[in-house]
Design an enzyme around this catalytic site. Structure first.
Site, PDB file in Angstrom:
ATOM      1  N   ASP A 198       0.711  -1.119   0.398  1.00  0.00           N
ATOM      2  CA  ASP A 198       0.330  -0.069   0.227  1.00  0.00           C
ATOM      3  C   ASP A 198       0.159   1.078   0.305  1.00  0.00           C
ATOM      4  O   ASP A 198       1.940   1.347   0.297  1.00  0.00           O
ATOM      5  CB  ASP A 198      -0.865  -0.285   1.095  1.00  0.00           C
ATOM      6  CG  ASP A 198      -1.819   1.593   0.801  1.00  0.00           C
ATOM      7  OD1 ASP A 198      -2.794   1.028  -0.023  1.00  0.00           O
ATOM      8  OD2 ASP A 198      -3.149   1.383   2.273  1.00  0.00           O
ATOM      9  N   HIS A 240       2.335   3.572  -8.592  1.00  0.00           N
ATOM     10  CA  HIS A 240       2.008   2.014  -9.188  1.00  0.00           C
ATOM     11  C   HIS A 240       3.342   1.280  -9.943  1.00  0.00           C
ATOM     12  O   HIS A 240       3.511   0.745 -10.237  1.00  0.00           O
ATOM     13  CB  HIS A 240       0.912   1.630  -9.943  1.00  0.00           C
ATOM     14  CG  HIS A 240      -0.229   2.286  -9.211  1.00  0.00           C
ATOM     15  ND1 HIS A 240      -0.806   1.807  -8.351  1.00  0.00           N
ATOM     16  CD2 HIS A 240      -1.753   2.922  -9.766  1.00  0.00           C
ATOM     17  CE1 HIS A 240      -1.805   2.201  -7.348  1.00  0.00           C
ATOM     18  NE2 HIS A 240      -2.430   3.336  -8.354  1.00  0.00           N
ATOM     19  N   LEU A 258      10.553 -20.407  -5.068  1.00  0.00           N
ATOM     20  CA  LEU A 258       9.547 -20.144  -5.241  1.00  0.00           C
ATOM     21  C   LEU A 258       8.073 -19.432  -5.579  1.00  0.00           C
ATOM     22  O   LEU A 258       8.205 -20.165  -6.479  1.00  0.00           O
ATOM     23  CB  LEU A 258      10.096 -18.296  -5.003  1.00  0.00           C
ATOM     24  CG  LEU A 258       8.996 -16.799  -4.422  1.00  0.00           C
ATOM     25  CD1 LEU A 258       9.212 -17.282  -2.342  1.00  0.00           C
ATOM     26  CD2 LEU A 258       9.269 -15.683  -4.686  1.00  0.00           C
TER      27      LEU A 258
HETATM   28  C1  IPE Z   1      -5.483  -2.590  -0.586  1.00  0.00           C
HETATM   29  O1  IPE Z   1      -4.757  -1.378  -0.358  1.00  0.00           O
HETATM   30  C2  IPE Z   1      -5.665  -2.912  -1.095  1.00  0.00           C
HETATM   31  C3  IPE Z   1      -4.129  -3.277  -2.125  1.00  0.00           C
HETATM   32  C4  IPE Z   1      -2.896  -3.235  -1.481  1.00  0.00           C
HETATM   33  C5  IPE Z   1      -4.248  -4.125  -3.297  1.00  0.00           C
HETATM   34  P1  IPE Z   1      -6.556  -0.489  -0.535  1.00  0.00           P
HETATM   35  O2  IPE Z   1      -5.483   1.313  -0.824  1.00  0.00           O
HETATM   36  O3  IPE Z   1      -7.386  -1.131  -1.434  1.00  0.00           O
HETATM   37  O4  IPE Z   1      -6.970  -0.422   0.675  1.00  0.00           O
HETATM   38  P2  IPE Z   1      -7.997   0.575   1.632  1.00  0.00           P
HETATM   39  O5  IPE Z   1      -8.583   0.871   1.533  1.00  0.00           O
HETATM   40  O6  IPE Z   1      -7.022   1.425   2.082  1.00  0.00           O
HETATM   41  O7  IPE Z   1      -8.157  -0.851   2.892  1.00  0.00           O
HETATM   42  C1  IPE Z   2      -2.180   0.557  -3.572  1.00  0.00           C
HETATM   43  O1  IPE Z   2      -1.468   1.594  -3.459  1.00  0.00           O
HETATM   44  C2  IPE Z   2      -1.776  -0.773  -4.644  1.00  0.00           C
HETATM   45  C3  IPE Z   2      -3.340  -0.551  -4.949  1.00  0.00           C
HETATM   46  C4  IPE Z   2      -4.147  -1.459  -4.508  1.00  0.00           C
HETATM   47  C5  IPE Z   2      -3.501  -1.187  -6.080  1.00  0.00           C
HETATM   48  P1  IPE Z   2      -2.568   2.344  -3.529  1.00  0.00           P
HETATM   49  O2  IPE Z   2      -2.913   2.982  -4.402  1.00  0.00           O
HETATM   50  O3  IPE Z   2      -3.714   1.882  -2.393  1.00  0.00           O
HETATM   51  O4  IPE Z   2      -2.208   4.024  -2.757  1.00  0.00           O
HETATM   52  P2  IPE Z   2      -3.023   4.794  -2.041  1.00  0.00           P
HETATM   53  O5  IPE Z   2      -2.645   4.378  -0.072  1.00  0.00           O
HETATM   54  O6  IPE Z   2      -3.721   5.427  -2.173  1.00  0.00           O
HETATM   55  O7  IPE Z   2      -1.332   5.847  -1.397  1.00  0.00           O
HETATM   56 MG    MG Z   3      -3.999   1.858  -0.752  1.00  0.00          MG
END
Ligand code: IPE
Ligand code: IPE
Ligand code: MG
Length: 225
Positions: A12, A29, A124
């Site tokens: 995240d 990303h 792995l």
């Molecule tokens: C969790 O991150 C999902 C992934 C890392 C793919 P999110 O950014 O979607 O989670 P929330 O919404 O903060 O809980």
């Molecule tokens: C996690 O990073 C990746 C996905 C959920 C695809 P985020 O896109 O949720 O990044 P933040 O949490 O908004 O910074």
């Molecule tokens: Mg996020």
């Protein structure tokens, strides 16, 4: 000493990482995909680690703006195509989890192709969680086995899940302290580590430190030591 045989990561913080330097979220990303590569290679070279399960796209992530979702789909396809020779070189088996039927035919084909072409690899196992949600996984599992004549056992349900392996070490980057619908069954006795580091800044040296701390923890699984 504990062995981190199965590591799961909630990757995240990509969007915030990009926004902090004035870039568009999607740049985060892209940077995040590079870290997936580095962490996978590191784990493939660490004999203690058997499985690495990475949360890449949740069943809830469809709620994001259409352009971000489209970008993520394209990035995933590109990542998998580029990664195939590296999986093979590093003897990594790719085993996706989640319900990929929601993806485009072309992306589904790429996912299946990489899975089939790496099926013989016995190093792995890298699992990407794609359109994955633990609640959806459990529902699909129950529907698979509900017509059996006997009562459903814990073993039967566990084996009907996409991911059949309990997690030893679960890490979440990005500063939040929640599981966001990830591996709720499999993480029943996982050790949880939360770091403020945003995923594109996560490194093999931070992972090494987390693993080192994990090895020292006394895991009791409800018993006594
Ligand atoms: C969790 O991150 C999902 C992934 C890392 C793919 P999110 O950014 O979607 O989670 P929330 O919404 O903060 O809980
Ligand atoms: C996690 O990073 C990746 C996905 C959920 C695809 P985020 O896109 O949720 O990044 P933040 O949490 O908004 O910074
Ligand atoms: Mg996020």
């Amino acid at each position: 000493m504990n062995r981190a045989k199965h590591i799961a990561i909630i990757m995240d913080g990509n969007g915030r990482w990009a926004e902090l330097s004035g870039k568009k979220r999607v740049k985060g990303h892209e940077a995040g995909a590079k870290v997936v590569k580095e962490i996978t290679t590191y784990c493939s070279n660490n004999k203690d680690i058997e499985r690495l399960t990475l949360y890449a796209f949740s069943t809830e992530n469809w709620k994001r703006p259409r352009l971000e979702v489209e970008f993520l789909m394209k990035l995933l396809e590109k990542y998998l195509k580029n990664e195939l020779p590296i999986y093979l070189k590093n003897n990594v088996r790719f085993e996706p989890i989640g319900d990929i039927r929601a993806f485009s035919k072309s992306l589904q084909k790429t996912i299946k192709d990489v899975k089939e072409k790496t099926a013989h690899c016995d190093g792995l196992v890298q699992s990407l969680a794609l359109n994955y949600g633990s609640q959806d996984e459990m529902l699909r599992a129950v529907n698979k086995i509900r017509n059996c004549e006997d009562d459903i056992t814990q073993e039967m349900l566990g084996n009907a899940l996409d991911c059949k392996h309990s997690v030893d070490l679960l890490i979440r980057t990005g500063g939040d302290h929640r599981l966001s619908n990830f591996l709720l069954w499999q993480a029943a006795y996982a050790e949880l580590f939360f770091t403020d580091t945003l995923w594109p800044d996560f490194s093999t040296s931070e992972l090494e430190k987390i693993i080192k701390n994990f090895t020292k923890i006394e895991r009791r699984f409800g018993g006594l030591k």
